[in-house]
Scaffold this motif. Structure first.
Motif, mmCIF file in Angstrom:
data_model
loop_
_atom_site.group_PDB
_atom_site.id
_atom_site.type_symbol
_atom_site.label_atom_id
_atom_site.label_comp_id
_atom_site.label_asym_id
_atom_site.label_seq_id
_atom_site.Cartn_x
_atom_site.Cartn_y
_atom_site.Cartn_z
ATOM 1 N N UNK A 1 -5.424 -3.739 4.899
ATOM 2 C CA UNK A 1 -5.606 -5.189 4.924
ATOM 3 C C UNK A 1 -5.726 -5.582 6.381
ATOM 4 N N UNK A 2 -6.741 -6.369 6.708
ATOM 5 C CA UNK A 2 -6.891 -6.775 8.105
ATOM 6 C C UNK A 2 -7.195 -8.264 8.183
ATOM 7 N N UNK B 1 -15.548 -4.871 5.362
ATOM 8 C CA UNK B 1 -15.059 -4.116 4.212
ATOM 9 C C UNK B 1 -15.975 -2.960 3.827
ATOM 10 N N UNK C 1 -10.010 1.821 0.962
ATOM 11 C CA UNK C 1 -10.159 0.443 0.488
ATOM 12 C C UNK C 1 -9.796 -0.510 1.623
ATOM 13 N N UNK C 2 -10.680 -1.459 1.883
ATOM 14 C CA UNK C 2 -10.441 -2.419 2.967
ATOM 15 C C UNK C 2 -10.566 -3.833 2.430
ATOM 16 N N UNK C 3 -9.602 -4.662 2.787
ATOM 17 C CA UNK C 3 -9.705 -6.094 2.493
ATOM 18 C C UNK C 3 -9.523 -6.863 3.787
ATOM 19 N N UNK C 4 -10.466 -7.751 4.085
ATOM 20 C CA UNK C 4 -10.442 -8.473 5.362
ATOM 21 C C UNK C 4 -10.372 -9.975 5.154
ATOM 22 N N UNK C 5 -9.680 -10.643 6.060
ATOM 23 C CA UNK C 5 -9.673 -12.103 6.112
ATOM 24 C C UNK C 5 -10.013 -12.475 7.548
#
Lengths: 342, 342, 342, 342
Positions: C169-170, C205, C226-230
């Motif tokens: 998570x980034x 992502x 798995x990457x989730x970005x905000x």
């Protein structure tokens, strides 16, 4: 029964401020909004990139954007927040068609037969309206308010005139909202200032001479005053700060200046502030973030009145999009109503 | 063989700038650093909150912080970045003890027998050193540089003196680093300006008169010039911008001013910039973020030279902690070396 | 003998950064600059609104702006700083015409036969060049570098892959320069943040999966991650800061992560930094203003590596227009030269 | 008849916000103000450096500052805006002496017998008051509200608990006012962010577990939830923004989350907002400058609810010194009154 008002240039920075101020106005009710061509026919609330508060006021959210065509407008007064080049054509069309145009644009400000009004200073210049209508054969007319920096400055120059004011140097630190939206790029102004605002110094040096001038017959004789301005953009959202160096015909004391400021009274109009010039005694005021909303943005705030080698210096601050733009036009319209010109 | 130099007040904002500039100096080598009492005995690299670049320069990282005691110092020159009240006592002790003190503090600037030097302007005032040593019976002496705002302004006033400069109004927009660290609170300056800097206007109005004055016998006769300043803090990290309104004894043209600026040449010292006054032709320059590092921070940058109702106005910008503080003291020290006073 | 290089989109923010970095490059020499249609035929120095330093470098000031036409270009390598939609057509034309195109645009990044390269990570993916030329029948070819945020992140993910990295998570705090010029309006970002950057999260992502993937035959098998970005815009000029939460297949210690970062070494290319990942030990680093220029903008700086409830978290910062854009393309071009592909 | 309230730490940032909110409160009337020793006996209006609005409210301007001594206080409720170390001693003294202490300080938050309350979430935890009084033999008691970042976050976690919330990663972008006054130095945060706030992550990771916990007998059983936080300071005056990554025990849809947020209702207290969680549909909201005053600072504003690789992510924003501090304590006090505990 409220008067119906329209706004030209309703989606821009000043247009939004007009809407914010008018959406709760006791005398006026917004009925017509116009924007640039590509937005016509769309709902205001969907087209505007609203940045002056949390939400677009409910009463205008569903208004359909109109073309800048007098035939489409259902309004007693039309407020103009147009850029100057567009204003020249459009405001004329509306005045011709019989509308009262209260304009914040610079296009007509310096025309001989167009009143350039700060109600507390030169309400008598409204006599030019008849001259204008006759000259131009218009059914309606245009009344203008000055440039934002000019208004804030001139509100403090007026009371100094009686003390023999002769010459003014003014250096300004002007807010971002003065450049409209999107306006100043963040990459240009972060950790920076820009010591130039196009056309601004010329306006600040000429407009006050007309406002402080005397109506003689059909004309305004300009005030005998010399102004030199240096205008700068600073990273402040709202609120222009101006450092003023004033010279007089005679020795003037700080006390005299303070008294002159305090004796300068507001009118009794809906947008009038309780106090016109607020004097702060603290060493470090006025400050834009703390003082710009004084008198709901319609007062100007003065501080640091002090003697210098050749006269008096002080700082004045005002809200550039309220007292300096939308609020100024609205105050002009209120004056017109009160004077029964509308 | 490099000369050994010490720094008083090494952990503050200006102290850090001294270290940054001296850490690669061709003539000087840092050997002694002093800071406030609670830090004594600790390593510089561990005590300083370094904020002027990525890392504390290697050569000072392990230097142990000394008390402000001449006996502890091993140095040929001592640079002072002390606050004025501390400087009064400490600089005296060092001068008494035989040190050459190149001070950025205001404590001694206006004393009759203390040179207040901008090397390009009044190197001849160094003759006051002998007067000072004799007057005070000191083995060493103090040489001072002016306040940051003064230096930047005065570098442009000097070439105007020959054109008959008579009076100056100056409004400044000063950087945060001028207030030291921690200095200005972010809550005070975000979306804001503060139109007041304690003691600043007094310095800007008096120091240039001494710098531009004439050495007559054992004294400086102050220049016959009137200055009025209005000083403001803006959200800019480094770089003071000053809006100058200048009046002259006679009509002066923009071309004359431009020429005078261009003919004002730097000295040939290690910290001298290639060009002393850089004139920008763009309508919107100088700007702090783009221009403050001109000449590695030792030039001043001028723009917008224009005529006004009573004279000439222009904008000048300089790096307040380089040309306006640490760099100024270092340039003074270089001058002393070149003049063989050290 | 330096190689001749051209720049597509030379007047924009990234275009300016290309010029700044290339103007003193040991292997490359700028010979051709292209900009949008209305600027063609004009001198670069007169057309650009230069905002990345004090002055436009002398060597390009008088270069005439060319159309985006391969026939007009005299260059061995063409760097592309074009917006994605323009890049799609223009880069193809140049590759067809036999140019080596080192592109910072997103248009071709995710195409199967286009290498998406971070030289320290997946130089072996350059084998796709032959596939690309064959597939498309081009004389030249396109090599791309990732999105700015992706590069900075992925440089820290690579060494974690061997520790069993499984999910990330980034949350990013991205600089203004990432939006180009004029880009973000000051009225939008003063005293504000904007929690959205169009298309950014999708890139962050997906791109790392390709970069960290394995070349198998003519294709890259994407990494199993798995990457989730905000993604958020903050009022910082340069330097993206990213808060990373990493989960692994197994228990991982802070010490292992630190070691993995330290063992990840730079290549030996002209733009390579001395240290690839700089670890700061201070509690409050990395900070954009202090750390963005680490390794002349080509390092990434990591801090605050700590365990959390499900893995490891840390902060990483990099210079978005150097390591994240222009510097990345240049490093790719240097790699091509070193690998004798050019 | 209004209840009499006092404020401990009245001159600080949160103290000022207490005064601003209480000066027009329907149930409460400020009667006692205490500040640090050197200010005792002086008038509030003269001692405070007021920075939250234009002017110190009239009703407190002439209040004399008291020592932090229960005997000097004439109040039914005492609000505490003290730093944690001072709070530990002072709040105890007031509770012992029979006062109701509504504290914003962290000192007692995690004590087993002290309620840590967000009225909309765990009003039932007020049952701990009796336990506390009995345990400690106090006549009065202490009720606390959580850390600012915790409150804003937890208001969105509560409705997610029923959807099977299991783990949260949260990265925050926190406002300057959260650090008090003078707080963050402008030189530290201009063109910068600071990726560290002392003690903050620990609070955000632990306090929600207590708030969301179940009262069982005399104790709160902490919620079974894992939280990892990364906290960062950004150049924003008011308003904390938080990027939340949430994982659940089962697959959860955006629609379920939205519904859960919308069904979470405010109480009916004087400071309650009309809507507790406001959901913005725009791609780029919430933004601190536009949304922090939603519900007079007592709502939280959510945007960008979206699915990600392992759950749901969204942005939440709240006013850190209103809902996150002074307003939170006041809401707690209102709850005590409504529940007839006072």
């Amino acid at each position: 029964m409220k008067l119906k008002v329209g706004i030209l240039g309703a989606t821009g920075m000043v247009g939004q401020k007009f809407i914010e101020l008018l959406s709760e106005h006791p005398w006026f009710k917004i009925t017509s909004l116009a924007a640039s061509e590509r937005r016509i026919g769309k709902k205001y609330g969907e087209e505007v990139r609203w940045i002056v508060s949390q939400d677009v006021p409910k009463e205008v959210r569903d208004l359909e954007l109109l073309p800048m065509d007098p035939k489409e407008f259902d309004a007693d007064i039309v407020f103009s927040a147009l850029p100057s080049d567009v204003a020249r054509e459009v405001e004329k069309k509306f005045a011709e068609a019989g509308f009262v145009v209260a304009s914040n644009a610079s296009a007509y400000r310096m025309e001989e037969d167009v009143p350039l009004i700060i109600p507390e200073i030169n309400a008598d210049h409204l006599a030019l309206i008849d001259v204008q209508k006759k000259n131009r054969g218009w059914d309606g007319f245009i009344v203008t308010n000055p440039n934002c920096t000019t208004i804030i400055l001139t509100l403090t120059l007026k009371p100094l005139m009686d003390l023999g004011l002769r010459e003014v140097n003014v250096a300004t630190m002007q807010a971002l909202s003065g450049a409209g939206y999107p306006g100043v790029a963040s990459l240009d102004i972060t950790d920076n200032i820009i010591p130039f605002i196009k056309g601004e110094e010329e306006k600040v040096e000429s407009e006050p001479l007309k406002i402080l001038g005397k109506l003689e017959g059909n004309k305004v004789r300009f005030a005998d005053l010399k102004i030199s301005a240096s205008c700068h953009r600073v990273p402040v959202i709202d609120g222009h700060t101006e450092a003023v160096f004033a010279r007089f015909d005679r020795e003037v004391t700080v006390e005299e200046v303070r008294e002159a400021f305090e004796n300068f009274k507001p009118l009794d109009l809906p947008s009038s502030p309780e106090k016109l010039i607020i004097i702060r005694e603290e060493a470090d005021r006025p400050q834009p973030r703390l003082d710009r909303n004084a008198g709901r943005g319609m007062s100007v705030v003065v501080g640091r009145i002090r003697k210098d080698v050749s006269g008096i210096k002080y700082i004045v601050l005002g809200h550039n999009t309220v007292r300096g733009a939308a609020g100024a036009s609205i105050l002009n319209a209120e004056l017109l109503v009160k004077e029964k010109i509308i």
